[in-house]
Design an enzyme around this catalytic site. Structure first.
Site, mmCIF file in Angstrom:
data_model
loop_
_atom_site.group_PDB
_atom_site.id
_atom_site.type_symbol
_atom_site.label_atom_id
_atom_site.label_comp_id
_atom_site.label_asym_id
_atom_site.label_seq_id
_atom_site.Cartn_x
_atom_site.Cartn_y
_atom_site.Cartn_z
ATOM 1 N N GLU A 242 0.855 -1.192 0.000
ATOM 2 C CA GLU A 242 0.000 0.000 0.000
ATOM 3 C C GLU A 242 0.885 1.233 0.000
ATOM 4 O O GLU A 242 1.974 1.216 0.587
ATOM 5 C CB GLU A 242 -0.884 0.009 1.245
ATOM 6 N N HIS A 266 -6.223 -11.607 4.934
ATOM 7 C CA HIS A 266 -6.177 -11.494 3.470
ATOM 8 C C HIS A 266 -5.071 -12.356 2.832
ATOM 9 O O HIS A 266 -5.308 -13.109 1.893
ATOM 10 C CB HIS A 266 -5.949 -10.042 3.042
HETATM 11 C C1 BG6 Z 1 -8.020 -3.704 5.453
HETATM 12 C C2 BG6 Z 1 -6.904 -3.263 6.370
HETATM 13 O O1 BG6 Z 1 -8.478 -4.975 5.804
HETATM 14 O O2 BG6 Z 1 -7.560 -3.720 4.116
HETATM 15 C C3 BG6 Z 1 -6.348 -1.925 5.941
HETATM 16 O O3 BG6 Z 1 -7.385 -3.166 7.691
HETATM 17 C C4 BG6 Z 1 -5.984 -1.939 4.470
HETATM 18 O O4 BG6 Z 1 -5.211 -1.575 6.734
HETATM 19 C C5 BG6 Z 1 -7.150 -2.457 3.638
HETATM 20 O O5 BG6 Z 1 -5.645 -0.622 4.086
HETATM 21 C C6 BG6 Z 1 -6.769 -2.606 2.180
HETATM 22 O O6 BG6 Z 1 -7.879 -2.966 1.430
HETATM 23 P P1 BG6 Z 1 -7.871 -2.823 -0.157
HETATM 24 O O7 BG6 Z 1 -9.137 -3.452 -0.586
HETATM 25 O O8 BG6 Z 1 -7.792 -1.342 -0.429
HETATM 26 O O9 BG6 Z 1 -6.654 -3.522 -0.637
#
Ligand code: BG6
Length: 512
Positions: A242, A266
């Site tokens: 990220e 995830h």
């Molecule tokens: C969430 C986390 O589950 O997923 C966050 O708590 C993270 O920290 C987010 O930013 C990312 O989700 P995506 O769908 O934007 O990849």
């Protein structure tokens, strides 16, 4: 397209045809924690998008429960603003006008019995006015410490009761515990009130199209599966990078960290889908059983010091902007040891994967936002080419691009045009944006729809959650006892220690 009713049989509709849209029957959704970020940015917009796509029943009802001193109209206005700002599909007044008919707000705190009685009365009123048929899902978008009290209140006020033939479901947001013991405790609390088939634990990655496509790629085709094993695969890299920092989430994040935040759920789910055997069916139980076999077969390396790395972002540059380090963020303890980056090496101890490392990494404030699964293949056992011809040739790879540039890449070597023999890496790309005209729904659209339909395929079961904590717990305990996270500059690809970890195995991280 206008909202269509889920009831009323259509003679042209073959229920076995999986291509037809699945439309929710009479129902409603109650959101606890409705004033939070998740509700505003994801849940309310997803409800609108579903309505806009005609996938909700006409009388669908949305109830917000929170402490704020709001009237129904104030709540509707908040939903309206959230929808306008964050929905995926265009705003249409006629859809909004229909949706607003079923919107209610219940004011109260979680320990307030009268508020839960008002909630019960509201549900009864909606059943009559909107035809929701007593079918309600309760979405707990609340901090984990509030799970037990909300669950108990639902029980105490008869809201979990399905005896009248209608359904009641609990939707539980992560984090599901912060270690194995707390997850087990939470599971106990939930299952004292709800039957397993009433509980939907959210892992929003499973709602992403590209994640569901792992199953299609592997099990609808013939060309990948024969080489998807230790005889051909050198290693697997799963990256969730990220570019954002923790933003306003200090309260949630500090003390939790990257590994608990996204590896426990995830990334281990992505790994399970990548490594599992073909399930007997795509039903919830068969799928979960295969994922659980993988999670149960995961083996941690003996030396956690050399096979795990954690990091913390320091100040740096991100997208042309100067950004502060984690320890300077608002609400963060200046001595915090929380990881904002984590990389771990795992093995799956079974016949298919013995000896193949799975490297998982995630981090905030990295070079760019990208999630991918790269299955990297062994080099050819013999090369008939001169070594100079293949100097530039890397390893073959199949890369599942989860986001943002959704698709699949196959990387292989090809002859460079010319009179001599020189082989270089090229890639073949499938991109969702080019191959399909329809855009992918948001994960929360899919997951909320599945809750309303009672379809549990994309929701981790208790066992999966507990097995994942079993993998992570020893790592967290090791980190607790040993030193601090390594610092890495914002905008880079994480601490050098992570590069060294792979270099020791003669490998390197992909730079997506
Ligand atoms: C969430 C986390 O589950 O997923 C966050 O708590 C993270 O920290 C987010 O930013 C990312 O989700 P995506 O769908 O934007 O990849």
């Amino acid at each position: 397209m206008s909202p269509v009713s889920g009831s009323g049989a259509n003679p042209l509709r073959d229920p076995a045809d999986r291509r037809l849209p699945r439309i929710a029957g009479p129902s409603g959704l109650v959101i606890f924690g409705v004033t939070g970020d998740l509700s505003r940015k994801k849940l309310m917009p997803a409800v609108y998008d579903l309505a806009n796509r005609g996938l909700l029943p006409p009388g669908f009802s949305l109830v917000g429960f929170a402490r704020r001193d709001w009237e129904h109209e104030d709540f509707a206005e908040v939903v309206h603003d959230a929808v306008k700002e964050h929905s995926r599909t265009p705003f249409r007044e006629e859809v909004w006008q229909q949706l607003i008919q079923g919107m209610r707000f219940v004011q109260g705190t979680f320990d307030d019995d009268e508020a839960f009685e008002r909630l019960r009365a509201t549900i009864g009123e909606l059943d009559k006015a909107q035809g929701t048929g007593g079918n309600f899902a309760f979405y707990l978008s609340v901090p984990p410490r509030s799970f037990p009290v909300v669950i108990q209140q639902l029980k105490k006020h008869g809201l979990a009761d399905q005896s009248s033939g209608s359904w009641r479901r609990a939707v539980i947001e992560k984090p599901f515990g912060h270690d194995l013991a707390s997850a087990e405790e939470l599971n106990k609390v939930v299952h004292e009130v709800f039957e397993p088939d009433q509980v939907f634990r959210i892992d929003h990655y499973l709602g992403k199209e590209t994640v569901q496509n792992i199953l299609a790629l592997r099990f609808a085709n013939t060309m990948f599966e024969p080489i998807w094993n230790r005889s051909f695969v050198d290693h697997v890299q799963i990256t969730m990078a990220e570019d954002i920092g923790i933003g306003g989430r200090a309260g949630y994040y500090d003390g939790i960290g990257a590994a608990r935040d996204v590896i426990q759920n995830h990334l281990l789910q992505l790994m399970a889908l990548t490594a599992m055997e073909e399930p007997a069916s795509f039903g919830a139980d068969a799928l979960a059983a295969e994922k659980e076999k993988v999670l149960g077969a995961v083996r941690l390396p003996k030396d956690l010091g050399s096979s795990t790395v954690r990091g913390q972002y320091a100040a740096g540059w991100q997208g042309g902007e100067k950004v502060i380090g984690y320890l300077e963020e608002d609400g963060i303890d200046a001595k915090s040891k929380t990881d904002t980056y984590a990389a771990i090496k795992l093995e799956v101890d079974n016949r298919r994967w013995a000896g193949v490392p799975f490297y998982l990494r995630t981090g905030k404030r990295l070079g760019r936002r990208v999630t991918e699964i790269a299955v990297v293949f062994q080099r050819a056992p013999h090369s008939p080419f001169d070594t100079t011809a293949t100097e530039e040739l890397g390893q073959n790879a199949v890369v599942i691009r989860v986001q943002p540039d959704e698709g699949v890449t196959v990387r292989f070597g090809s002859k460079v045009p010319g009179t001599s023999m020189e082989i270089r890496d090229v890639s073949m790309d499938f991109a969702y944006g080019e191959s399909f005209t329809e855009s992918s729904p948001e994960a929360y659209e899919r997951l909320i729809l599945d809750v309303l339909l009672g379809d549990a395929n994309l929701f981790p079961r208790t066992e999966e959650v507990e097995l994942s904590w079993k993998i992570l717990d020893p790592i967290e305990q090791y980190w607790d006892k040993h030193g601090r996270p390594a610092q890495y500059k914002s905008g880079t690809w994480g601490p050098v220690e992570a590069d060294e970890m792979l270099a020791r195995d003669g490998r390197s991280w992909r730079r997506p």
